[in-house]
Each structure stands twice: as structure tokens, then as C-alpha cells.
Enzyme design. Structure first.
Site, PDB file in Angstrom:
ATOM      1  N   HIS A  81     -26.328   1.655 -20.398  1.00 54.62           N
ATOM      2  CA  HIS A  81     -26.758   0.537 -19.561  1.00 54.62           C
ATOM      3  C   HIS A  81     -26.392   0.698 -18.093  1.00 54.62           C
ATOM      4  O   HIS A  81     -26.817  -0.113 -17.261  1.00 54.62           O
ATOM      5  CB  HIS A  81     -26.281  -0.777 -20.168  1.00 54.62           C
ATOM      6  CG  HIS A  81     -26.950  -1.019 -21.490  1.00 54.62           C
ATOM      7  ND1 HIS A  81     -28.312  -1.210 -21.599  1.00 54.62           N
ATOM      8  CD2 HIS A  81     -26.472  -1.011 -22.755  1.00 54.62           C
ATOM      9  CE1 HIS A  81     -28.639  -1.344 -22.870  1.00 54.62           C
ATOM     10  NE2 HIS A  81     -27.541  -1.223 -23.592  1.00 54.62           N
ATOM     11  N   HIS A 139     -27.707   7.532 -25.482  1.00 50.43           N
ATOM     12  CA  HIS A 139     -28.851   7.454 -26.393  1.00 50.43           C
ATOM     13  C   HIS A 139     -30.111   7.820 -25.623  1.00 50.43           C
ATOM     14  O   HIS A 139     -30.560   7.072 -24.766  1.00 50.43           O
ATOM     15  CB  HIS A 139     -28.957   6.035 -26.963  1.00 50.43           C
ATOM     16  CG  HIS A 139     -30.039   5.863 -27.978  1.00 50.43           C
ATOM     17  ND1 HIS A 139     -30.236   4.679 -28.651  1.00 50.43           N
ATOM     18  CD2 HIS A 139     -30.993   6.722 -28.449  1.00 50.43           C
ATOM     19  CE1 HIS A 139     -31.257   4.818 -29.485  1.00 50.43           C
ATOM     20  NE2 HIS A 139     -31.741   6.045 -29.365  1.00 50.43           N
ATOM     21  N   ARG A 194     -34.577  -0.623 -10.757  1.00 55.42           N
ATOM     22  CA  ARG A 194     -35.086  -0.522  -9.388  1.00 55.42           C
ATOM     23  C   ARG A 194     -35.698   0.837  -9.085  1.00 55.42           C
ATOM     24  O   ARG A 194     -36.141   1.073  -7.962  1.00 55.42           O
ATOM     25  CB  ARG A 194     -33.948  -0.815  -8.391  1.00 55.42           C
ATOM     26  CG  ARG A 194     -33.495  -2.254  -8.348  1.00 55.42           C
ATOM     27  CD  ARG A 194     -34.521  -3.161  -7.690  1.00 55.42           C
ATOM     28  NE  ARG A 194     -34.692  -2.843  -6.290  1.00 55.42           N
ATOM     29  CZ  ARG A 194     -34.003  -3.413  -5.300  1.00 55.42           C
ATOM     30  NH1 ARG A 194     -33.069  -4.317  -5.583  1.00 55.42           N
ATOM     31  NH2 ARG A 194     -34.225  -3.078  -4.058  1.00 55.42           N
ATOM     32  N   HIS A 201     -21.316  -0.891 -32.272  1.00 54.82           N
ATOM     33  CA  HIS A 201     -22.410  -1.816 -31.970  1.00 54.82           C
ATOM     34  C   HIS A 201     -21.881  -3.239 -31.873  1.00 54.82           C
ATOM     35  O   HIS A 201     -21.357  -3.797 -32.828  1.00 54.82           O
ATOM     36  CB  HIS A 201     -23.546  -1.766 -32.996  1.00 54.82           C
ATOM     37  CG  HIS A 201     -24.866  -2.204 -32.405  1.00 54.82           C
ATOM     38  ND1 HIS A 201     -25.643  -1.360 -31.637  1.00 54.82           N
ATOM     39  CD2 HIS A 201     -25.513  -3.380 -32.439  1.00 54.82           C
ATOM     40  CE1 HIS A 201     -26.731  -2.003 -31.250  1.00 54.82           C
ATOM     41  NE2 HIS A 201     -26.674  -3.232 -31.707  1.00 54.82           N
ATOM     42  N   GLY A 202     -21.999  -3.790 -30.664  1.00 56.16           N
ATOM     43  CA  GLY A 202     -21.646  -5.179 -30.425  1.00 56.16           C
ATOM     44  C   GLY A 202     -20.169  -5.466 -30.276  1.00 56.16           C
ATOM     45  O   GLY A 202     -19.775  -6.626 -30.136  1.00 56.16           O
ATOM     46  N   GLU A 260     -26.943  10.221 -29.067  1.00 55.94           N
ATOM     47  CA  GLU A 260     -27.656   9.394 -30.031  1.00 55.94           C
ATOM     48  C   GLU A 260     -29.145   9.658 -29.896  1.00 55.94           C
ATOM     49  O   GLU A 260     -29.668   9.729 -28.778  1.00 55.94           O
ATOM     50  CB  GLU A 260     -27.373   7.908 -29.796  1.00 55.94           C
ATOM     51  CG  GLU A 260     -25.961   7.491 -30.125  1.00 55.94           C
ATOM     52  CD  GLU A 260     -25.757   5.997 -29.987  1.00 55.94           C
ATOM     53  OE1 GLU A 260     -24.768   5.493 -30.540  1.00 55.94           O
ATOM     54  OE2 GLU A 260     -26.581   5.331 -29.319  1.00 55.94           O
ATOM     55  N   THR A 302     -32.530  -3.318 -28.716  1.00 60.65           N
ATOM     56  CA  THR A 302     -31.417  -2.420 -29.001  1.00 60.65           C
ATOM     57  C   THR A 302     -31.540  -1.975 -30.446  1.00 60.65           C
ATOM     58  O   THR A 302     -32.389  -2.491 -31.176  1.00 60.65           O
ATOM     59  CB  THR A 302     -30.063  -3.123 -28.757  1.00 60.65           C
ATOM     60  OG1 THR A 302     -28.999  -2.186 -28.946  1.00 60.65           O
ATOM     61  CG2 THR A 302     -29.869  -4.304 -29.699  1.00 60.65           C
ATOM     62  N   HIS A 325     -22.298  -1.677 -24.305  1.00 63.25           N
ATOM     63  CA  HIS A 325     -22.884  -2.811 -23.595  1.00 63.25           C
ATOM     64  C   HIS A 325     -21.832  -3.796 -23.103  1.00 63.25           C
ATOM     65  O   HIS A 325     -21.873  -4.243 -21.945  1.00 63.25           O
ATOM     66  CB  HIS A 325     -23.893  -3.524 -24.501  1.00 63.25           C
ATOM     67  CG  HIS A 325     -24.654  -4.606 -23.828  1.00 63.25           C
ATOM     68  ND1 HIS A 325     -24.294  -5.935 -23.934  1.00 63.25           N
ATOM     69  CD2 HIS A 325     -25.740  -4.565 -23.012  1.00 63.25           C
ATOM     70  CE1 HIS A 325     -25.139  -6.667 -23.229  1.00 63.25           C
ATOM     71  NE2 HIS A 325     -26.023  -5.870 -22.653  1.00 63.25           N
TER      72      HIS A 325
END
Length: 252
Positions: free
Chosen positions: A15, A48, A23, A199-200, A75, A105, A222
């Protein structure tokens, strides 16, 4: 059972590339983020490369392979194109994930049990090239057993549902999901698989997962990139590292 060893932290930098691509600029640079993560205590970097290149791009993988000092965990989906890219770069680790273009995701684990023959053939050349192959799966017994059958070295258990339940305050359901993850980790270890999780994961959920004695690595992205907006990437990673280490020490 006591923890098997020091818990590693893999930092996912996807991310950083999402912000860059919003942009169409050359910044922020994922490699710079990876180097900052190294300095803050990351044991590895995860990226990823999606088929649609929505965040990480091919040139990012090249730069990360050349510039990082810690291992890269690539990934990717189980496509011929991605296999060829992995065989060209030969990263330390390759984590195979399901992928749908319409998802925001990765929404679930890969169906290893339903595709054993193809995945066994897909994994074999990656193993021969020296890549540690990981399957990103749920805690379902069939998927864990199938991952061992196809020759994967690692399973990464999908912790997203547990983390969502915690965030929503669904305490009883979260406790059941955590227990299912714990049982999955124990089964995977008993089959000779190294166990990772991801994850998360946030500051609110890391301790319970880090306490699983069989889990050797957490991959977190994230949340850390979001937290970095407020406190800086290095500080965000250091905060996660402290929580991981404290949970591991308490479980010993």
C-alpha cells in the site's frame, strides 16, 4: 507447548505502492519503505504482484530483489506468467494466493484441496529453483493436509475473519475463530509444515495470534501503512514488534 522460536515479522509494502499509483508519480518508493522496515526490525518484506498491477509493479520486484538485505516474500497468483516471474527473480519465498480482479483485497484462502494435481506441478519448479513455497489458506483441515501433499514448505493461515470479528465486537465468534486457527496451526506443524499467519492483523489482534507456539512468522501490511500516516513507518513497525515479542515471551 512452548513457542518454537523467535517470531519473525514480515512487513507488506503493497500500500506504499497504492499511494504512489493514486497520483501516477514515482513516490512514495516501495523500496525506500522496505529499507525503513528493515531498520525498524522487520525480518522480511512481502510484496504482492497482482495480475492487474494495481499496486506493486514488475519494476518494484526488480528493485526490491536488488536493494533489500532481508528476504523478499513474493505473493502471487498461480498463473504461468507469475510462475515465470518468480523463476526469473528467485525470491527467498513465494506465497501462492487466490486472486480475483474485482476484489479489493485477498478475500479468502487458496483452494489447494480442489486443485492438488495442478498445484503440485506448479510448486515443483519453484521448489527446484530454491524458493520456499507457502500456501495462503484458511484453517480448514482439508486445505492444510493438501498443502502438505503438494510439497509446500509453509502454510500462511488467513487471519482476516478473526480480525474482522474482533473489530466488530463479536467476542464469542472471535473466540471460536481463534480456536479454529490455533487448531489449524497445530495440525500444520504436526504435518511438517512451517506455520505463518497474516491478513488484517492490528495492534488489537496481534497478541493472541503471536501466542500460537507453532507460528513462526506474521505478515502485516495494511495496518502498519495506515498507522505510519500518524506516527511514521519506523515507529509503527517498532510498536508491532514490541507487541509480538511481549506476547511470545508471555507464552513461553
Amino acid at each position: 507447548m512452548k513457542p518454537l522460536g523467535r517470531l519473525r515479522l514480515g512487513v507488506n509494502i503493497d500500500h506504499v505502492a497504492t499511494v504512489r499509483n493514486a497520483r501516477g508519480t514515482s513516490y512514495p518508493d516501495p523500496l525506500r519503505a522496505g529499507l525503513l522496515a528493515e531498520a525498524a526490525g522487520a525480518d522480511g518484506i512481502t510484496a504482492h504482484l497482482r495480475e492487474d498491477r494495481r499496486h506493486i509493479r514488475d519494476e518494484d520486484i526488480t528493485a526490491l530483489m536488488q536493494g533489500l538485505r532481508v528476504p523478499l516474500n513474493l505473493e502471487m497468483a498461480t498463473t504461468p506468467e507469475m510462475q515465470a516471474i518468480a523463476l526469473r527473480h528467485k525470491p527467498h519465498a513465494v506465497c501462492l494466493v487466490p486472486e480475483r480482479r474485482e476484489e479489493r483485497t485477498t478475500e479468502g484462502g487458496i483452494d489447494v484441496a480442489g486443485d492438488i494435481g495442478r498445484l503440485k506441478d506448479f510448486v515443483a519448479p519453484l521448489r527446484a529453483a530454491g524458493c520456499r513455497v507457502s500456501m495462503f489458506i484458511g484453517h480448514d483441515v482439508r486445505q492444510i493436509e493438501a498443502s502438505a501433499e503438494i510439497g509446500a514448505a509453509v502454510v500462511e493461515l488467513h487471519t482476516g475473519h478473526y480480525c474482522d470479528l474482533v473489530a466488530e465486537g463479536r467476542t464469542a465468534e472471535a473466540a471460536r475463530e481463534l480456536e479454529a486457527l490455533r487448531e489449524g496451526a497445530a495440525l500444520a506443524h504436526s504435518l511438517g509444515l512451517e506455520v505463518h499467519a497474516g491478513h488484517g492483523i492490528s495492534y488489537d489482534t496481534v497478541a493472541e495470534i503471536a501466542a500460537f507456539p507453532q507460528v513462526m512468522e506474521l505478515n502485516i501490511g495494511h495496518f502498519l501503512i495506515g498507522e505510519a500516516i500518524f506516527r511514521g513507518l519506523g515507529s509503527a513497525i517498532e510498536g508491532m514488534r514490541r507487541r509480538m515479542d511481549a506476547a511470545r515471551e508471555a507464552a513461553a
